[in-house]
Scaffold this active site. Sequence first.
Site, mmCIF file in Angstrom:
data_model
loop_
_atom_site.group_PDB
_atom_site.id
_atom_site.type_symbol
_atom_site.label_atom_id
_atom_site.label_comp_id
_atom_site.label_asym_id
_atom_site.label_seq_id
_atom_site.Cartn_x
_atom_site.Cartn_y
_atom_site.Cartn_z
ATOM 1 N N ASP A 131 0.801 -1.225 0.000
ATOM 2 C CA ASP A 131 0.000 0.000 0.000
ATOM 3 C C ASP A 131 0.836 1.278 0.000
ATOM 4 O O ASP A 131 0.378 2.322 0.434
ATOM 5 C CB ASP A 131 -0.892 -0.015 1.246
ATOM 6 C CG ASP A 131 -0.082 -0.342 2.502
ATOM 7 O OD1 ASP A 131 1.121 -0.086 2.513
ATOM 8 O OD2 ASP A 131 -0.685 -0.869 3.465
ATOM 9 N N GLU A 153 -0.369 -9.077 -1.357
ATOM 10 C CA GLU A 153 -0.991 -8.605 -0.114
ATOM 11 C C GLU A 153 -2.241 -7.769 -0.434
ATOM 12 O O GLU A 153 -2.464 -6.693 0.128
ATOM 13 C CB GLU A 153 -0.007 -7.821 0.755
ATOM 14 C CG GLU A 153 -0.421 -7.742 2.214
ATOM 15 C CD GLU A 153 0.629 -7.045 3.083
ATOM 16 O OE1 GLU A 153 1.512 -7.750 3.592
ATOM 17 O OE2 GLU A 153 0.561 -5.819 3.243
ATOM 18 N N ARG A 246 3.022 7.243 14.418
ATOM 19 C CA ARG A 246 2.772 8.655 14.665
ATOM 20 C C ARG A 246 1.632 8.865 15.671
ATOM 21 O O ARG A 246 1.713 9.726 16.535
ATOM 22 C CB ARG A 246 2.418 9.308 13.321
ATOM 23 C CG ARG A 246 2.439 10.791 13.263
ATOM 24 C CD ARG A 246 2.517 11.244 11.814
ATOM 25 N NE ARG A 246 3.802 10.888 11.234
ATOM 26 C CZ ARG A 246 4.903 11.619 11.364
ATOM 27 N NH1 ARG A 246 4.865 12.749 12.037
ATOM 28 N NH2 ARG A 246 6.029 11.239 10.822
ATOM 29 N N HIS A 277 13.413 3.307 17.177
ATOM 30 C CA HIS A 277 13.257 3.933 15.857
ATOM 31 C C HIS A 277 13.925 5.300 15.874
ATOM 32 O O HIS A 277 13.838 6.023 16.873
ATOM 33 C CB HIS A 277 11.751 4.069 15.572
ATOM 34 C CG HIS A 277 11.441 4.385 14.146
ATOM 35 N ND1 HIS A 277 11.511 5.655 13.635
ATOM 36 C CD2 HIS A 277 11.061 3.585 13.110
ATOM 37 C CE1 HIS A 277 11.180 5.628 12.346
ATOM 38 N NE2 HIS A 277 10.899 4.376 12.005
#
Length: 421
Positions: A131, A153, A246, A277
């Site tokens: 995506d 997928e 986020r 991260h």
Amino acid sequence: MTGTSSAFRATQLATIRHVVLHPCHGMEQHEAPTMRTVLTLFGTRPEVIKLAPVMHAIARHPGGLRSLQVSSSQHTDLLHPLARRLNVRIDHDLAVMTAGQSLTDTLTRVMTGLSGVLAAERPDMILVQGDTTTALAGALAGCHARIPVGHVEAGLRTGDRTSPFPEEINRRLIAQVADLHFAATRRNVDALVHEGVAPDGIVLTGNPVVDALHAILADAPPAPALSALLAGIAGRRLIVLTTHRRENFGAVMHGHLRALRRFVERHADVTVVFPVHPNPAVVAAAQAELGDAPRIHRIAPLDYPDFVHLLSRAWLIVSDSGGIQEEAPTLGKPVIILRDTTERPEVLECGIGRLAGHDAARLEALLEDAHADASLADTARAVANPFGSGDAGTRIAQAVHAFLMRTGNAPIAAHPQEHRP
Ligand code: UDP
């Protein structure tokens, strides 16, 4: 048509096509020995992980498929070393990334770069995965050049057009454009059928991330630094933690980290390894909440094979990542998901996953439950993997081959505008 029967029919159709059309079943004496080129496009870390087994299966398919491998380099720094470790050759690098570019910039730059490759290489099919903006650009460029598009997928949905953004929109748009839809689960098949995708274009394959994990655990030993870390924490229950989304930034992430810290302080047999991260919001939250916490090891992000080895040693995984929700059942590990919802409900239904949402108290309660329930790890190991059995790459290559046999090897039509007087 019921969901189950549509899924069954999709599988059955794929099988029937294969039986009728695969060269091993008697067609080859009638076919010209034409090499068909399958262009696979990737640009981010998850795409190269999931497409590596597909590209390898295409390259070794006995039916004469050529695997042409194109990187958009949407994520340059993470992508190239990973491609090398997964033995993925990059035939063309579109090198689209520039500082601060918008989604529209990325989309148009990938489409423009790919169009040049399509004109030069004239592939018979394009494969995209998932995506991302790269995947949407590949599907649209293929459609404009009249090249069949296969979507790996396919059928993953949250049902919410705004979340995750733009991924949910990208998935839906790619489904409109693709000719072949490789669904990882029956639920994904049903989602596609529900949206009006013709069942005979859907193939239930499992998710190739399962193939990737099996290959890595068999072939790529952990690096010495990870082996040393694992030796140092041997004998304790290992929690592998990742958080970077986020929507968790700020108070939610701080709350999660505090809950974990309290839990580890209460249980001397537990240790945490947290690849942090690089996003500054994550680094700051980790430093503020876990700075001097005993038995919590904050480390730099690991390359994928090492991260898979780390997961394979976990007692429990705690994460907000999407990909890790597929990796947990593949490795037979329980996972607490730091999200309110998941587009992979299979991981909840099979009993391996629990949703903690944004609530630190719920996370703490789930951690305590896991600690009290000694059978959790055994149960997780015994669960049938809802994402497949590790042969998705082969199934996809077979379905691509069958499709190309069925549709012939027509040359690429020029863009309609090129015919205008
Ligand atoms: N991952 C990794 N190294 C790490 C942390 C995660 O290779 O230090 C892998 C992880 O196994 C998963 C993928 O990165 O397959 C997750 O990517 P990300 O979290 O960026 O995206 P998401 O899964 O949420 O789409």
